[in-house]
Structures are given as structure tokens and as C-alpha cells.
Design a protein around this motif. Sequence first.
Motif, short mmCIF file in Angstrom:
data_model
loop_
_atom_site.label_atom_id
_atom_site.label_comp_id
_atom_site.label_asym_id
_atom_site.label_seq_id
_atom_site.Cartn_x
_atom_site.Cartn_y
_atom_site.Cartn_z
N ASN A 5 0.82 -1.21 0.00
CA ASN A 5 0.00 0.00 0.00
C ASN A 5 0.85 1.26 0.00
O ASN A 5 0.55 2.25 0.66
CB ASN A 5 -0.95 0.01 1.19
CG ASN A 5 -1.72 -1.27 1.30
OD1 ASN A 5 -2.30 -1.72 0.32
ND2 ASN A 5 -1.72 -1.88 2.46
N THR A 32 -7.81 1.80 5.30
CA THR A 32 -8.52 0.88 4.40
C THR A 32 -7.75 -0.39 4.09
O THR A 32 -8.31 -1.33 3.56
CB THR A 32 -8.83 1.59 3.07
OG1 THR A 32 -7.61 1.97 2.45
CG2 THR A 32 -9.69 2.81 3.30
N ALA A 33 -6.48 -0.43 4.42
CA ALA A 33 -5.65 -1.57 4.01
C ALA A 33 -5.74 -2.71 5.02
O ALA A 33 -5.78 -2.50 6.22
CB ALA A 33 -4.20 -1.12 3.90
N GLY A 50 -1.18 -4.74 -3.02
CA GLY A 50 -2.28 -3.80 -2.81
C GLY A 50 -3.06 -4.05 -1.52
O GLY A 50 -2.62 -4.79 -0.63
N ASN A 51 -4.24 -3.45 -1.44
CA ASN A 51 -5.10 -3.58 -0.26
C ASN A 51 -5.89 -4.89 -0.28
O ASN A 51 -6.16 -5.46 -1.34
CB ASN A 51 -6.11 -2.42 -0.23
CG ASN A 51 -5.42 -1.08 -0.16
OD1 ASN A 51 -4.34 -0.95 0.39
ND2 ASN A 51 -6.07 -0.07 -0.72
N ARG A 52 -6.27 -5.36 0.90
CA ARG A 52 -7.17 -6.50 1.06
C ARG A 52 -6.64 -7.75 0.34
O ARG A 52 -7.38 -8.47 -0.31
CB ARG A 52 -8.57 -6.17 0.56
CG ARG A 52 -9.18 -4.93 1.21
CD ARG A 52 -10.58 -4.65 0.70
NE ARG A 52 -10.66 -4.69 -0.76
CZ ARG A 52 -10.25 -3.69 -1.55
NH1 ARG A 52 -9.72 -2.60 -1.03
NH2 ARG A 52 -10.35 -3.79 -2.85
N VAL A 53 -5.37 -8.00 0.47
CA VAL A 53 -4.72 -9.14 -0.18
C VAL A 53 -4.56 -10.27 0.83
O VAL A 53 -4.21 -10.04 1.99
CB VAL A 53 -3.36 -8.74 -0.75
CG1 VAL A 53 -2.57 -9.95 -1.23
CG2 VAL A 53 -3.55 -7.75 -1.90
N GLY A 68 -2.38 -6.83 -7.19
CA GLY A 68 -3.42 -5.81 -7.07
C GLY A 68 -4.31 -5.98 -5.86
O GLY A 68 -4.22 -6.95 -5.10
N ASP A 69 -5.22 -5.03 -5.68
CA ASP A 69 -6.16 -5.04 -4.57
C ASP A 69 -7.07 -6.27 -4.64
O ASP A 69 -7.50 -6.69 -5.70
CB ASP A 69 -7.04 -3.79 -4.61
CG ASP A 69 -6.25 -2.51 -4.40
OD1 ASP A 69 -5.10 -2.58 -3.94
OD2 ASP A 69 -6.80 -1.44 -4.73
N GLY A 70 -7.37 -6.81 -3.46
CA GLY A 70 -8.36 -7.88 -3.36
C GLY A 70 -7.92 -9.22 -3.90
O GLY A 70 -8.75 -10.10 -4.14
N LYS A 87 -6.63 -6.70 -10.17
CA LYS A 87 -7.47 -6.61 -8.99
C LYS A 87 -8.42 -7.81 -8.89
O LYS A 87 -8.91 -8.32 -9.88
CB LYS A 87 -8.30 -5.33 -9.04
CG LYS A 87 -7.48 -4.05 -9.00
CD LYS A 87 -8.37 -2.82 -9.11
CE LYS A 87 -7.54 -1.55 -9.09
NZ LYS A 87 -8.38 -0.33 -9.23
N GLU A 88 -8.65 -8.26 -7.63
CA GLU A 88 -9.62 -9.30 -7.30
C GLU A 88 -9.37 -10.60 -8.06
O GLU A 88 -10.30 -11.31 -8.44
CB GLU A 88 -11.04 -8.78 -7.55
CG GLU A 88 -11.38 -7.57 -6.70
CD GLU A 88 -12.76 -7.01 -6.98
OE1 GLU A 88 -13.52 -7.66 -7.72
OE2 GLU A 88 -13.06 -5.93 -6.46
#
Length: 286
Positions: A5, A32-33, A50-53, A68-70, A87-88
Motif C-alpha cells: 500500500n 482501508t488496508a 495492494g489492499n485486502r490481499v 493488485g487489490d483484493g 485486482k480481485e
Amino acid sequence: MIIINGIQIENIEVVYKIWTEDGNKYTSLNKTAEIWLGDDVVFGNDVIVGNRVRIDNRARVGNRARVGDGVTIGDMARVGGGARIGKEVNIGDGAAVGYMVTIGDRAIIDNRARIGTLARVGDGAVIGNRSTVGNGARIGNGVTIGDRARVGNRARVGNRARIGNGAAVGYMVTIGDRVIIGNWARIGTWARVGDGAVIGDDYNLPVQPLWFCGPKYSIGYHSPGMIASGCICKPLDWWLENIERCAEEFAYTSDEIKEYTIRVKMLELWMTDWGVRQWPREVACG
């Protein structure tokens, strides 16, 4: 060094600084991370996450990879150096994503699937369990590849195509948009499948093309319905109608024209015998 992040982490143990009640390891580097790391995760140098990994036990992320995020990376999965994970994305247990691979957003790389070096997988694509995507292959957006299927090196699979369980797509094959290839079908080296074609279960396209050497250019079977010579790749019927004119334009002698005409007619017989004189728009299952 790992960057999470946008924050540089010199020591991976810092990532373990906050513990939840159930023993999972979390950190919140900003409001948010949230990163979840399992046991024995290994990062290379200059990784960015990224975030929420979530990265599960004994996974490996190579040097200069971008996650990436997620994203979820499963147990014992491998992400190669320089890879770009959108992402995701969900990368399953034991899956292997090769060096410099690009995975689009919301893609799924199922358990023990293999993505070769420099391959690209589009947004929303699904690569099934134990399937293989070869080096340099390109998988379009929204593609579904079934379990234990194989896509060869440098093959191209168009957007929203579907490849069935156990199917095999050979080296340098081009699959168009919205194509459906049935379970356990075989598409041989260099073949081309046009947009919207449907290939039934267990279909086997001949895998050994027929080529002739010539005094100036080789000539031979390129893909269903197509013959190639030099830089010219045209349908069989075009060659039957234009071989003499084409040869004259390239200053072939009369003997060379006769020789190439014979070879085109031999290719016509071979392609007719193998059922590849024209590309079948639909092959019935069973």
C-alpha cells in the motif's frame, strides 16, 4: 524490501504486528488496508502488494511482482518475478504463474494450473484446475478454459471463447472470439479457428501439416482451408484459381509454374482427404 500500500517494509516481520483473536496475522497500514499472510510466505525483492490481499501458507511471490487489490493467492502457489496480477484475482492452491506474466482483473487461476512465462490472461478469464497455458500465450477477456486443458506456447484465444475439459490447443494456434471447443478436442499446431466456430467433443484436427520445399518458396497447409507460401496465405480455392498468375508475377519459369501447380493440387487432395479443405463451422458432438 516489500512495498505494501505504498509503504516500504524493510523487515517482513513488521507485517505481523497486529494479531486477531483467531490467530490470523493482519496488519492495517492505513485505514482501508488489510493484508493477510499465512505461515512461511516468501517475498522477493521490490514486491508491491495492494489492499485486502490474502497470501496463504508457503506461497512465493517473486522479485518485482505487482499484486493488485483484493487478490487471493493460495497455499503453495507461485507468482513469478515481474508478474502483474490485477485486482480481485484468485490464484488457487499450488498454482504457478510464470515470470513476467500479466493476469487481468477478476481472473481465476484454479488449483495447480500453470501459466507460462510472458503469457497474458485477460479480465474475467477462468483457467481450470491443472490446466496449462503455454509460454507467450494470449488468453482474451472472459475466456473459460476447463480442467486439465492445455493451450500451447504462443497460442491466441479470443474474447469469450470456451475451451472444454481436457482439450488441447497446439503451438501458435489462433482461436477467434466466442469460439466453443468441446471436451477432449484437439486443435493442432498453427491451426486457425474463426470467430463463433463450434468444435464438438473429441474432435481431432490433424496435427501434422503438409509442406513442400520449392526452388523459391516453400508451400503447404497452414490451417483449415488455407495454404501458405512465402508471405502469401490464402484459401485453397484462391490458389487453385490464381497459382499461375501469382507465379508469373513473381517471375517463375514455366517449369516452376508447372511444379507449383502440381503441389497445390496435391495439397487439395490431402486437405480433402483429411476433411480440412474448409473450416467446419460446426462439428457435431459424438
